[in-house]
Motif scaffolding. Sequence first.
Motif, PDB file in Angstrom:
ATOM      1  N   ASN B  67     -28.423  -4.402-122.098  1.00 27.01           N
ATOM      2  CA  ASN B  67     -29.470  -4.590-123.311  1.00 27.01           C
ATOM      3  C   ASN B  67     -29.147  -5.563-124.060  1.00 27.01           C
ATOM      4  O   ASN B  67     -28.224  -5.954-124.574  1.00 27.01           O
ATOM      5  N   LEU B  68     -30.042  -6.347-124.651  1.00 25.14           N
ATOM      6  CA  LEU B  68     -30.085  -7.454-125.416  1.00 25.14           C
ATOM      7  C   LEU B  68     -30.674  -7.446-126.691  1.00 25.14           C
ATOM      8  O   LEU B  68     -31.930  -7.051-126.816  1.00 25.14           O
ATOM      9  N   ALA B  69     -29.849  -7.013-127.835  1.00 25.72           N
ATOM     10  CA  ALA B  69     -30.501  -6.821-128.980  1.00 25.72           C
ATOM     11  C   ALA B  69     -31.161  -8.016-129.678  1.00 25.72           C
ATOM     12  O   ALA B  69     -30.624  -9.261-129.530  1.00 25.72           O
ATOM     13  N   ILE B  70     -32.230  -7.960-130.149  1.00 27.67           N
ATOM     14  CA  ILE B  70     -32.950  -9.337-130.838  1.00 27.67           C
ATOM     15  C   ILE B  70     -33.425  -9.164-132.351  1.00 27.67           C
ATOM     16  O   ILE B  70     -34.043  -7.951-132.382  1.00 27.67           O
ATOM     17  N   ILE B  71     -32.885  -9.842-133.303  1.00 25.15           N
ATOM     18  CA  ILE B  71     -33.064  -9.263-134.589  1.00 25.15           C
ATOM     19  C   ILE B  71     -33.483 -10.756-135.305  1.00 25.15           C
ATOM     20  O   ILE B  71     -32.788 -11.544-135.464  1.00 25.15           O
ATOM     21  N   GLY B  72     -34.703 -10.541-135.960  1.00 20.43           N
ATOM     22  CA  GLY B  72     -35.112 -11.564-136.769  1.00 20.43           C
ATOM     23  C   GLY B  72     -36.308 -11.796-136.953  1.00 20.43           C
ATOM     24  O   GLY B  72     -37.348 -10.938-136.620  1.00 20.43           O
ATOM     25  N   ALA B  83     -38.023 -12.897-122.728  1.00 20.42           N
ATOM     26  CA  ALA B  83     -38.338 -13.433-121.476  1.00 20.42           C
ATOM     27  C   ALA B  83     -37.058 -13.841-120.532  1.00 20.42           C
ATOM     28  O   ALA B  83     -37.051 -13.579-119.621  1.00 20.42           O
ATOM     29  N   ALA B  84     -36.136 -14.379-121.456  1.00 17.31           N
ATOM     30  CA  ALA B  84     -34.806 -14.724-120.695  1.00 17.31           C
ATOM     31  C   ALA B  84     -34.168 -13.423-120.282  1.00 17.31           C
ATOM     32  O   ALA B  84     -33.570 -13.447-119.121  1.00 17.31           O
ATOM     33  N   ALA B  85     -34.031 -12.679-121.091  1.00 16.55           N
ATOM     34  CA  ALA B  85     -33.386 -11.100-120.680  1.00 16.55           C
ATOM     35  C   ALA B  85     -33.857 -10.715-119.541  1.00 16.55           C
ATOM     36  O   ALA B  85     -33.320 -10.184-118.577  1.00 16.55           O
ATOM     37  N   GLN B  86     -35.594 -10.556-119.512  1.00 20.16           N
ATOM     38  CA  GLN B  86     -36.138 -10.106-118.341  1.00 20.16           C
ATOM     39  C   GLN B  86     -35.755 -10.813-117.073  1.00 20.16           C
ATOM     40  O   GLN B  86     -35.934 -10.315-116.170  1.00 20.16           O
ATOM     41  N   CYS B  87     -35.839 -12.313-117.336  1.00 21.67           N
ATOM     42  CA  CYS B  87     -35.579 -12.840-116.047  1.00 21.67           C
ATOM     43  C   CYS B  87     -34.266 -12.455-115.282  1.00 21.67           C
ATOM     44  O   CYS B  87     -34.297 -12.375-114.065  1.00 21.67           O
ATOM     45  N   LEU B  88     -33.247 -12.076-116.234  1.00 22.97           N
ATOM     46  CA  LEU B  88     -31.938 -11.627-115.633  1.00 22.97           C
ATOM     47  C   LEU B  88     -32.003 -10.235-115.214  1.00 22.97           C
ATOM     48  O   LEU B  88     -30.915  -9.597-114.938  1.00 22.97           O
ATOM     49  N   GLY B  89     -33.095  -9.503-115.519  1.00 20.89           N
ATOM     50  CA  GLY B  89     -33.006  -8.173-115.131  1.00 20.89           C
ATOM     51  C   GLY B  89     -32.674  -7.265-116.262  1.00 20.89           C
ATOM     52  O   GLY B  89     -32.382  -6.093-116.205  1.00 20.89           O
ATOM     53  N   GLY B  90     -32.207  -7.902-117.540  1.00 27.08           N
ATOM     54  CA  GLY B  90     -31.620  -7.072-118.646  1.00 27.08           C
ATOM     55  C   GLY B  90     -33.058  -6.754-119.545  1.00 27.08           C
ATOM     56  O   GLY B  90     -34.330  -6.646-119.177  1.00 27.08           O
ATOM     57  N   VAL B  91     -32.613  -5.835-120.631  1.00 32.36           N
ATOM     58  CA  VAL B  91     -33.721  -5.284-121.275  1.00 32.36           C
ATOM     59  C   VAL B  91     -33.661  -5.781-122.850  1.00 32.36           C
ATOM     60  O   VAL B  91     -32.487  -5.353-123.455  1.00 32.36           O
ATOM     61  N   PRO B  92     -34.605  -6.431-123.134  1.00 36.85           N
ATOM     62  CA  PRO B  92     -34.596  -6.862-124.710  1.00 36.85           C
ATOM     63  C   PRO B  92     -34.843  -5.689-125.444  1.00 36.85           C
ATOM     64  O   PRO B  92     -35.828  -4.891-125.195  1.00 36.85           O
ATOM     65  N   LYS B 114     -24.363  -5.158-125.972  1.00 39.14           N
ATOM     66  CA  LYS B 114     -23.115  -6.083-125.698  1.00 39.14           C
ATOM     67  C   LYS B 114     -23.452  -7.559-126.208  1.00 39.14           C
ATOM     68  O   LYS B 114     -22.619  -8.081-126.558  1.00 39.14           O
ATOM     69  N   PHE B 115     -24.847  -7.948-126.069  1.00 37.68           N
ATOM     70  CA  PHE B 115     -25.219  -9.148-126.566  1.00 37.68           C
ATOM     71  C   PHE B 115     -26.364  -8.881-127.489  1.00 37.68           C
ATOM     72  O   PHE B 115     -27.280  -8.218-127.485  1.00 37.68           O
ATOM     73  N   ALA B 116     -26.243  -9.960-128.524  1.00 41.10           N
ATOM     74  CA  ALA B 116     -27.245  -9.828-129.656  1.00 41.10           C
ATOM     75  C   ALA B 116     -27.755 -11.172-129.729  1.00 41.10           C
ATOM     76  O   ALA B 116     -27.025 -12.246-129.922  1.00 41.10           O
TER      77      ALA B 116
END
Lengths: 260, 653
Positions: B67-72, B83-92, B114-116
Motif C-alpha cells: 500500500n502506498l500512502a499519498i498525502i498532499g 497510477a505508478a503504484a497501480q502499474c506495480l500492482g500496489g494500492v494507492p 511501507k511507502f509514502a
Amino acid sequence: MGRTIGEVVLDLNNVSLSFGGVKALSDISFDVREHEVRAIIGPNGAGKSSMLNVINGVYRPQEGEIVLRGEHFSRMSPYKAAQSGIARTFQHIALFKGMSVLDNIMTGRTLKMKSNLVQQAFRLGPAWREELEHRAKVEEIIDFLEIQHIRKTPVGRLPYGLQKRVDLGRALAMEPQILLLDEPMAGMNVEEKQDMSRFILDVNDQLGTTIVLIEHDMGVVMDISDRVVVLDYGKKIGDGTPDEVRSNEEVISAYLGASH
Amino acid sequence: MSNDVRPQSLSTFPRLLMQHAQVRPNHPATREKYLGIWQTWTWSQVAEEVRAMACGLAQLGFKRGDNLAIIGDNRPRLYWAMAAAQCLGGVPVPMYQDAVAGEMVFVLQDAGIKFAIVEDQEQVDKLLENRSQCPDLQHILYDDPRGLRHYSQTFLHGLDEVREMGRIHNRNHPDFLDAEIEKGGPDDVSVMLYTSGTTGKPKGVCQTQASFIEAGRIGCEFDRLGPDDNILSYLPMAWVGDHLFSFAQAAWAGFTINCPESSDTVMTDLREIGPSYYFAPPRVFENLLTTVMIRMEDAGALKRGMFHYFMEVARRCGAEILDGKPVAAGDRLLYAFGNLLVYGPLKNVLGMSRIRVAYTAGAAIGPDLFRFYRSIGVNLKQLYGSTETCAAVCLQPDGQIKLDTVGPPAPGVEVKIADSGEVLVRGKVMLKEYYKRPDATAEVIDAEGYFHTGDAGFFDEDGHLKIIDRAKDVGKLANGAMFAPNYIENKLKFFPQIKEAVCFGHDRSEVCAFINIDMGAVGNWAERRGIAYSGYVDLATKGEVLQLVQECVEQANAELAHDPMLADSQVHRFIVLHKELDPDDDELTRTRKVRRGFIADKYGALIDALYSGKTSQFIETEVKFEDGRKGKVSADLKIREAKTCPVAARRAA
C-alpha cells in the motif's frame, strides 16, 4: 550554497554618528559573517535603525569606516550599497500602495534592468525579453513567499502581515547578498511572526543570503539569530551568541531594569 | 468519446493510461499552474513520468500488494503516483492532507503503510512524528524539496531523485514495467479510500480496478464526456468524489485535469481555466454564493437593483429554460437580457462560463441553493453515491432535474429500498471489502449481495430516488412526528449568515438548534452597521447578531410550517455557538459533516440548558490550533426563543 558560516563580509570599525549634539552611535564596531543571521537589538532609541542606515549609506557616520568584502568605505551611499548587493526592508512599510504585489516586487529588479528608458517605454525587443526574464525571477519569489493568491492584488488592500511579506519580496528581487531587515515582525500577531521567522530562515538557508535584522521581540531574535549585537543609548553593550547575550549582566539591566 | 469501443484488454487503469499515450500522445492530460504559468503535460509525457516513478518505486523495493500512502494537495505528481503504484500492482491510499499528525497514525498502521509519497516538508514532518508508532514505514518520498535539505534521514527521497533512478532502471530493463502492467487484472484492488468516520474508526474501502473503471465509464457515457473536456482538481484527493472525477473519469475519457497553484488561488484558477465539467460539494457552491451575495450588498444601488430584478426573472423561468420546458416569450426575452447583463458576467466571475455539466454530492444541497445555479444557466445536477459505491449510484439526467431527488439509478446499478426504508445497492461499482475488516464487510453486504448504504430514502412516482437523511439520524419527536435533523439544518444553512447548524429533537417535544455564524457574511454585515467586534467569540455573542440569526430561524420555521410532514420540526430555541465547529476538534468529519453524537456529548450542558428553560449558559471548551497546541475559549451564551408558526391544518384535523 548552504549554511556554512563563512568569512567576515561586512565589518564596521569604530563607527560614530551624531545629529548636532545628539550622539546616535558612539564608537561601534562589529562584524557580519557570510551566511549568518545577525541581529541588532536594544531598547527604543538605542540606535538600531541608525545602524542599518549607516550600513546602507543613508547616514554618513562622522567617524569610522565600513569594510565590505575587503573594500573600505568611509562614506557609503545608498546606490553603492544597492550595487554591492545590500538590500533592505523598512520598519514602516514603504511600498507603492496602488500597485499590485507583482509590480511592487518588479520594482526590486530595477537595478538589474539593462535596457534603456526608450526601449522600456515602447517595449522594444530587448526590453520585452528582459521583462520576461525578470518576471520569471519575480514569480520564483512569489512562490517562495507563498503569496500566489495575492499576485494581482493592490498592496494597499492587504493586511499588514502580508504587506510586510511583499516588502521582503521586493528586497529579495534584488537577489541581495546581504539583506537588512528593519523590525520585520513589528506589529504582527504570533502566527504572522512565526510565518515571517520561517521565511527569514528559509531565505538564509536556501538562498544563502546573509541577514542583518533589527528586532524588538527578544523571543524571535534568540530563536533565529546566530549572533546578536546589543545597543543601548548608542553604545554597544553586548555581542555574542544568543546564549551569551542572554546571560550578559549589562544586557539584562538594560532590558529589565537594574533593580531586578 | 461515448461511442468508441474499448477492447476488453483495457481493464485496468495503467492499461488505460498507456492506451491514451498511444492514441492521443499530444493531447493535454495534466496541467498545473506553477510560477504563474499553466504548465502542461501531454498523455505521452504523463505516461513517461508514471513509468519513471513506478520503476523508481520498484527499485526502492515497492512490491505487488504493497500500500502506498499519498498525502498532499492536488499535485500532478501525486496523481501520477497513484497510477505508478497501480502499474506495480500496489494500492494507492490517498489520505487527507489537513489531518494533524496524530490522526494519521490510525490509517498508517491499519493499512500497514511501507511507502509514502507526500507533497512537502509539512507532511514529511507529520510522518516523522508518527514514525515511532508506525514501524512498517520504510520510505518517504516528497515532491517539493523546499526546507528539506537538512533532513539527513536515509529513508527520505526526493521524487526527482526517484524519477532519475527509475529512468535508469527503465533503460536497463525496458520490458520490466510493461510486464508488471500485464500482470494486473480487473479484480485487483485499485485504490483504498478511508471512510471519513462519522461513526467510529475509519475503515479502508477497497475498490477494484473494475469497479472504478465502471464508475468512470458510467459517468463519462452518461454526460458524453470526451478528451476535450477540462476539470479543475481541487478537492481532497482522499475523497471518493475527487478520485472518481479527477482520476477514474479522466482516465476513461482522456480529458484534462487542472491542478490549482495553491489552495488559496482556486477561485482565480477556476476563472482562468474555465472548466467544462465541474464537481463540488454543496459547501463550495454555498461559499461561492455567499461571496457573490456579500459583494452585491456592497455594490452600488443601480447594480444591486439590476441584480435583484434579474435574479427574480431567473427564479421564475431560468431553470425551466435550461430544462427546455415551454416558457412564455416575454420571460424568455427578459431572461435573454438578464443573461447579457447579469447571469453571463456572473458566471464569468465564478469561472462557470464554459460549464456543460456540474455535479454536486457529498451532502444534501439546499433547494434554494440548487435552484440559484440552475436558474442562472449552470447545468448543476446531483449525484448520489458513497465511498463504498464509487459515488456512482444515481445521476440526474439532463432535462429531468428535480430539486429534491437525486435521479434514477445509474445504468447498470441496481437500487432497492429495504422494508426499513434503507437504500440498498447492488452492481459492479460496489466495494470489494473493508480492508482487514470481514466483520464490518459482512455487516454492510447482505447474502443477496446488496450493499446497505445507511441512508433512508424512497422512490418517487417517476422512479427518482429521494434521500431524506442518514437512516440512523432520522428520529421521532415526542408526539410521534418525523424528525429529520439534516433537513432542518440544510434549511438553516442556506442563509448566508449561518455556516453550520445542529438540530436536536429526537424523543423530545420540541426541536432546538446550535448555530454557527458565518464569519465572512456576518462580519461584513456588522461592519456595514458600524458594530465593533474583537473576534469570533465577541461577534457571535452580540445582541444584534443574535437578532439577525433569530430572523433567519423564524423564516426557516415559516417554510417548515408549509410541509405537514415537518411542521412539528420548527426550531423553538437556539444557541449561537461561541466557536466554529471544526474537524480539528473532532466536531466535523474531514469532509465537514456534523458528528452529532460527539457534539451532543461535548456540549451536553448547552443541550440541557436549551430544554430546561434557562436564558443563558456558561461554557468553556478546549480548542486545538492548527499546529496541534491546545487552548480554551469560553463564553456566556444566551438562549433565544424563536417564534414558530401554528400548524393549524394538522392540529385541527
